[in-house]
Design a protein around this motif. Structure first.
Motif, PDB file in Angstrom:
ATOM      1  N   ALA A  41     -20.308 -24.982 -25.295  1.00 39.75           N
ATOM      2  CA  ALA A  41     -18.839 -24.904 -25.994  1.00 39.75           C
ATOM      3  C   ALA A  41     -18.131 -25.815 -25.331  1.00 39.75           C
ATOM      4  O   ALA A  41     -16.930 -26.459 -25.888  1.00 39.75           O
ATOM      5  CB  ALA A  41     -18.453 -23.393 -25.880  1.00 39.75           C
ATOM      6  N   ARG A  42     -17.891 -25.965 -24.017  1.00 41.54           N
ATOM      7  CA  ARG A  42     -17.303 -26.897 -23.392  1.00 41.54           C
ATOM      8  C   ARG A  42     -17.646 -28.322 -23.712  1.00 41.54           C
ATOM      9  O   ARG A  42     -16.675 -29.238 -24.048  1.00 41.54           O
ATOM     10  CB  ARG A  42     -17.344 -26.771 -21.655  1.00 41.54           C
ATOM     11  N   ARG A  43     -18.884 -28.446 -23.984  1.00 43.65           N
ATOM     12  CA  ARG A  43     -19.263 -30.030 -24.730  1.00 43.65           C
ATOM     13  C   ARG A  43     -18.784 -30.163 -26.072  1.00 43.65           C
ATOM     14  O   ARG A  43     -18.016 -31.421 -26.353  1.00 43.65           O
ATOM     15  CB  ARG A  43     -20.897 -29.915 -24.641  1.00 43.65           C
ATOM     16  N   TRP A  44     -18.751 -29.077 -26.798  1.00 42.93           N
ATOM     17  CA  TRP A  44     -18.134 -29.343 -28.085  1.00 42.93           C
ATOM     18  C   TRP A  44     -16.789 -29.591 -28.016  1.00 42.93           C
ATOM     19  O   TRP A  44     -16.160 -30.546 -28.745  1.00 42.93           O
ATOM     20  CB  TRP A  44     -18.433 -27.988 -28.952  1.00 42.93           C
ATOM     21  N   ARG A  45     -16.029 -29.079 -27.138  1.00 47.25           N
ATOM     22  CA  ARG A  45     -14.441 -28.955 -27.144  1.00 47.25           C
ATOM     23  C   ARG A  45     -14.186 -30.539 -26.690  1.00 47.25           C
ATOM     24  O   ARG A  45     -13.016 -31.169 -26.950  1.00 47.25           O
ATOM     25  CB  ARG A  45     -14.021 -28.092 -26.252  1.00 47.25           C
ATOM     26  N   SER A  46     -15.016 -30.669 -25.739  1.00 45.03           N
ATOM     27  CA  SER A  46     -14.730 -32.008 -25.105  1.00 45.03           C
ATOM     28  C   SER A  46     -14.697 -33.376 -26.168  1.00 45.03           C
ATOM     29  O   SER A  46     -14.246 -34.433 -25.742  1.00 45.03           O
ATOM     30  CB  SER A  46     -15.815 -32.474 -23.914  1.00 45.03           C
ATOM     31  N   VAL A  47     -15.458 -33.274 -27.136  1.00 45.92           N
ATOM     32  CA  VAL A  47     -15.510 -34.510 -28.347  1.00 45.92           C
ATOM     33  C   VAL A  47     -14.591 -33.742 -29.544  1.00 45.92           C
ATOM     34  O   VAL A  47     -14.775 -34.526 -30.506  1.00 45.92           O
ATOM     35  CB  VAL A  47     -17.110 -34.581 -28.652  1.00 45.92           C
ATOM     36  N   GLY A  48     -13.816 -33.086 -29.188  1.00 47.00           N
ATOM     37  CA  GLY A  48     -12.938 -32.622 -30.378  1.00 47.00           C
ATOM     38  C   GLY A  48     -13.334 -31.546 -31.358  1.00 47.00           C
ATOM     39  O   GLY A  48     -12.497 -31.643 -32.435  1.00 47.00           O
ATOM     40  N   HIS A  49     -14.250 -30.853 -31.300  1.00 45.76           N
ATOM     41  CA  HIS A  49     -14.569 -29.893 -32.117  1.00 45.76           C
ATOM     42  C   HIS A  49     -14.489 -28.511 -31.492  1.00 45.76           C
ATOM     43  O   HIS A  49     -15.026 -28.142 -30.446  1.00 45.76           O
ATOM     44  CB  HIS A  49     -16.250 -30.169 -32.590  1.00 45.76           C
ATOM     45  N   GLU A  50     -13.813 -27.331 -32.239  1.00 43.74           N
ATOM     46  CA  GLU A  50     -13.721 -26.247 -31.503  1.00 43.74           C
ATOM     47  C   GLU A  50     -14.682 -25.491 -32.215  1.00 43.74           C
ATOM     48  O   GLU A  50     -14.895 -25.257 -33.421  1.00 43.74           O
ATOM     49  CB  GLU A  50     -12.389 -25.505 -32.058  1.00 43.74           C
ATOM     50  N   PRO A  51     -15.579 -24.725 -31.442  1.00 47.14           N
ATOM     51  CA  PRO A  51     -16.823 -23.657 -31.862  1.00 47.14           C
ATOM     52  C   PRO A  51     -16.178 -22.399 -32.352  1.00 47.14           C
ATOM     53  O   PRO A  51     -15.191 -22.035 -32.110  1.00 47.14           O
ATOM     54  CB  PRO A  51     -17.419 -23.569 -30.555  1.00 47.14           C
ATOM     55  N   VAL A  52     -16.872 -22.336 -33.565  1.00 45.21           N
ATOM     56  CA  VAL A  52     -16.564 -20.926 -34.202  1.00 45.21           C
ATOM     57  C   VAL A  52     -17.854 -20.392 -33.996  1.00 45.21           C
ATOM     58  O   VAL A  52     -18.948 -20.514 -34.195  1.00 45.21           O
ATOM     59  CB  VAL A  52     -16.327 -21.401 -35.636  1.00 45.21           C
ATOM     60  N   ILE A  53     -17.804 -19.153 -33.217  1.00 45.52           N
ATOM     61  CA  ILE A  53     -19.028 -18.176 -33.099  1.00 45.52           C
ATOM     62  C   ILE A  53     -18.946 -17.220 -34.014  1.00 45.52           C
ATOM     63  O   ILE A  53     -18.346 -16.381 -34.456  1.00 45.52           O
ATOM     64  CB  ILE A  53     -18.746 -17.591 -31.606  1.00 45.52           C
ATOM     65  N   GLY A  54     -20.125 -17.207 -34.869  1.00 41.59           N
ATOM     66  CA  GLY A  54     -20.585 -16.314 -35.662  1.00 41.59           C
ATOM     67  C   GLY A  54     -21.555 -15.136 -35.338  1.00 41.59           C
ATOM     68  O   GLY A  54     -22.640 -15.224 -35.049  1.00 41.59           O
ATOM     69  N   GLU A  55     -20.963 -13.992 -35.303  1.00 45.97           N
ATOM     70  CA  GLU A  55     -21.802 -12.980 -34.751  1.00 45.97           C
ATOM     71  C   GLU A  55     -22.683 -12.246 -35.416  1.00 45.97           C
ATOM     72  O   GLU A  55     -22.306 -11.734 -36.698  1.00 45.97           O
ATOM     73  CB  GLU A  55     -20.881 -11.854 -33.881  1.00 45.97           C
ATOM     74  N   ALA A  56     -24.060 -12.167 -35.119  1.00 43.48           N
ATOM     75  CA  ALA A  56     -24.815 -11.119 -36.182  1.00 43.48           C
ATOM     76  C   ALA A  56     -24.651  -9.989 -36.105  1.00 43.48           C
ATOM     77  O   ALA A  56     -24.546  -9.459 -35.188  1.00 43.48           O
ATOM     78  CB  ALA A  56     -26.311 -11.725 -35.810  1.00 43.48           C
ATOM     79  N   PRO A  57     -24.720  -9.364 -37.190  1.00 43.03           N
ATOM     80  CA  PRO A  57     -24.437  -7.722 -37.129  1.00 43.03           C
ATOM     81  C   PRO A  57     -25.740  -6.921 -36.566  1.00 43.03           C
ATOM     82  O   PRO A  57     -26.772  -7.696 -36.087  1.00 43.03           O
ATOM     83  CB  PRO A  57     -24.657  -7.371 -38.769  1.00 43.03           C
ATOM     84  N   PRO A  58     -25.500  -5.843 -36.386  1.00 41.56           N
ATOM     85  CA  PRO A  58     -26.604  -5.033 -35.424  1.00 41.56           C
ATOM     86  C   PRO A  58     -27.883  -5.112 -36.564  1.00 41.56           C
ATOM     87  O   PRO A  58     -27.895  -5.650 -37.670  1.00 41.56           O
ATOM     88  CB  PRO A  58     -26.171  -3.517 -35.462  1.00 41.56           C
ATOM     89  N   GLY A  59     -29.096  -4.735 -35.931  1.00 44.72           N
ATOM     90  CA  GLY A  59     -30.490  -4.762 -36.600  1.00 44.72           C
ATOM     91  C   GLY A  59     -31.262  -6.051 -36.294  1.00 44.72           C
ATOM     92  O   GLY A  59     -30.648  -6.908 -35.264  1.00 44.72           O
ATOM     93  N   PRO A  60     -32.354  -6.480 -36.841  1.00 42.24           N
ATOM     94  CA  PRO A  60     -33.078  -7.818 -36.570  1.00 42.24           C
ATOM     95  C   PRO A  60     -32.190  -8.828 -36.844  1.00 42.24           C
ATOM     96  O   PRO A  60     -31.343  -9.040 -37.510  1.00 42.24           O
ATOM     97  CB  PRO A  60     -33.959  -7.667 -37.566  1.00 42.24           C
ATOM     98  N   TRP A  61     -32.508  -9.908 -35.861  1.00 37.32           N
ATOM     99  CA  TRP A  61     -31.485 -11.245 -35.911  1.00 37.32           C
ATOM    100  C   TRP A  61     -31.723 -11.734 -37.193  1.00 37.32           C
ATOM    101  O   TRP A  61     -32.614 -11.912 -37.961  1.00 37.32           O
ATOM    102  CB  TRP A  61     -32.221 -12.333 -34.846  1.00 37.32           C
ATOM    103  N   CYS A  62     -30.510 -12.384 -37.629  1.00 36.07           N
ATOM    104  CA  CYS A  62     -30.466 -12.990 -39.182  1.00 36.07           C
ATOM    105  C   CYS A  62     -29.421 -14.063 -38.892  1.00 36.07           C
ATOM    106  O   CYS A  62     -28.128 -13.783 -38.979  1.00 36.07           O
ATOM    107  CB  CYS A  62     -29.992 -11.929 -40.208  1.00 36.07           C
ATOM    108  N   LYS A  63     -29.959 -15.235 -38.863  1.00 37.27           N
ATOM    109  CA  LYS A  63     -29.261 -16.420 -38.743  1.00 37.27           C
ATOM    110  C   LYS A  63     -28.158 -16.635 -39.722  1.00 37.27           C
ATOM    111  O   LYS A  63     -26.915 -17.031 -39.773  1.00 37.27           O
ATOM    112  CB  LYS A  63     -29.846 -17.772 -38.779  1.00 37.27           C
ATOM    113  N   ALA A  64     -28.671 -16.184 -41.103  1.00 43.64           N
ATOM    114  CA  ALA A  64     -27.648 -16.363 -42.251  1.00 43.64           C
ATOM    115  C   ALA A  64     -26.496 -15.392 -42.113  1.00 43.64           C
ATOM    116  O   ALA A  64     -25.305 -15.782 -42.414  1.00 43.64           O
ATOM    117  CB  ALA A  64     -28.377 -16.030 -43.385  1.00 43.64           C
ATOM    118  N   ALA A  65     -26.491 -14.328 -41.677  1.00 38.63           N
ATOM    119  CA  ALA A  65     -25.682 -13.298 -41.528  1.00 38.63           C
ATOM    120  C   ALA A  65     -24.698 -13.899 -40.398  1.00 38.63           C
ATOM    121  O   ALA A  65     -23.347 -13.587 -40.535  1.00 38.63           O
ATOM    122  CB  ALA A  65     -26.176 -11.845 -41.316  1.00 38.63           C
TER     123      ALA A  65
END
Length: 220
Positions: free
Chosen positions: A19-43
């Protein structure tokens, strides 16, 4: 856009560094939190999408970095439908990762020989409207084949990606549970075979993607 679930100290340390690295090049990270249950990248991605309105998306794992990101973003801004900033993946050892996280230069000993990165994995840059047409598939749960299937959908509907030559550095963390290094699960393998067959025809791929009725990984 960083699809994410907490709970692993090594991955959390990697995310903080990235996240620090992304900010250093001008991109603000957006964190997408997966819902409960099995991991699901799409969600996880779907959870983060409403928090931004950029025309170009950078979908990135939480534990990687590539110095070629600006070239990939420029490629999409100037006409490429989607882009991959990296060629080879370089997985750092636990000790090399610790050195990087403590302020050392990005590099060091590798956990395995460098290899060509899988399309759709690591970092993918694409237009937001293309993601709406060809999203990650929420039917993938756990780890395995979700990135490869996504790349097949993108290739079938938008053509080959622009690809850069910079390395993708992967910070070490304990491996995720899966059937094998190649296959995530029987269900993931079966769905991936459907993507392989659909890749022969844009119409067939659109029909397969139309089966996605909602982006959720809740367990009934």
């Amino acid at each position: 856009m960083i699809p994410w679930r907490g709970g692993c100290p090594q991955r959390e340390a990697a995310l903080a560094w990235a996240a620090r690295r992304w900010r250093s090049v001008g991109h603000e990270p957006v964190i997408g939190e997966a819902p409960p249950g099995p991991w699901c990248k799409a969600a996880a991605v779907a959870a983060g999408l409403p928090r931004g309105d950029a025309e170009v998306l950078i979908v990135t794992d939480a534990d990687v970095w590539c110095d070629g990101i600006d070239a990939a973003v420029d490629a999409v801004h100037t006409g490429a439908s989607w882009a991959i900033p990296h060629r080879d993946v370089r997985r750092l050892t636990e000790d090399a990762t610790a050195a990087v996280l403590h302020g050392g230069e990005l590099g060091g000993s590798l956990d395995q020989p460098a290899y060509r990165g899988v399309e759709g994995g690591g970092i993918t840059v694409l237009r937001r409207d293309l993601y709406d047409v060809a999203p990650l598939d929420p039917r993938y749960r756990g780890w395995g084949q979700e990135d490869e299937a996504w790349a097949l959908a993108l290739r079938t509907l938008a053509g080959a990606p622009w690809r850069g030559a910079a390395p993708l550095w992967h910070l070490w963390h304990p491996p995720q549970r899966r059937d094998s290094r190649r296959w995530g699960s029987i269900a993931s393998r079966t769905l991936y075979r459907r993507y392989q067959r659909a890749a022969r025809s844009p119409g067939a791929m659109r029909a397969l993607l139309a089966d996605i009725t909602e982006v959720t990984c809740d367990v009934a």
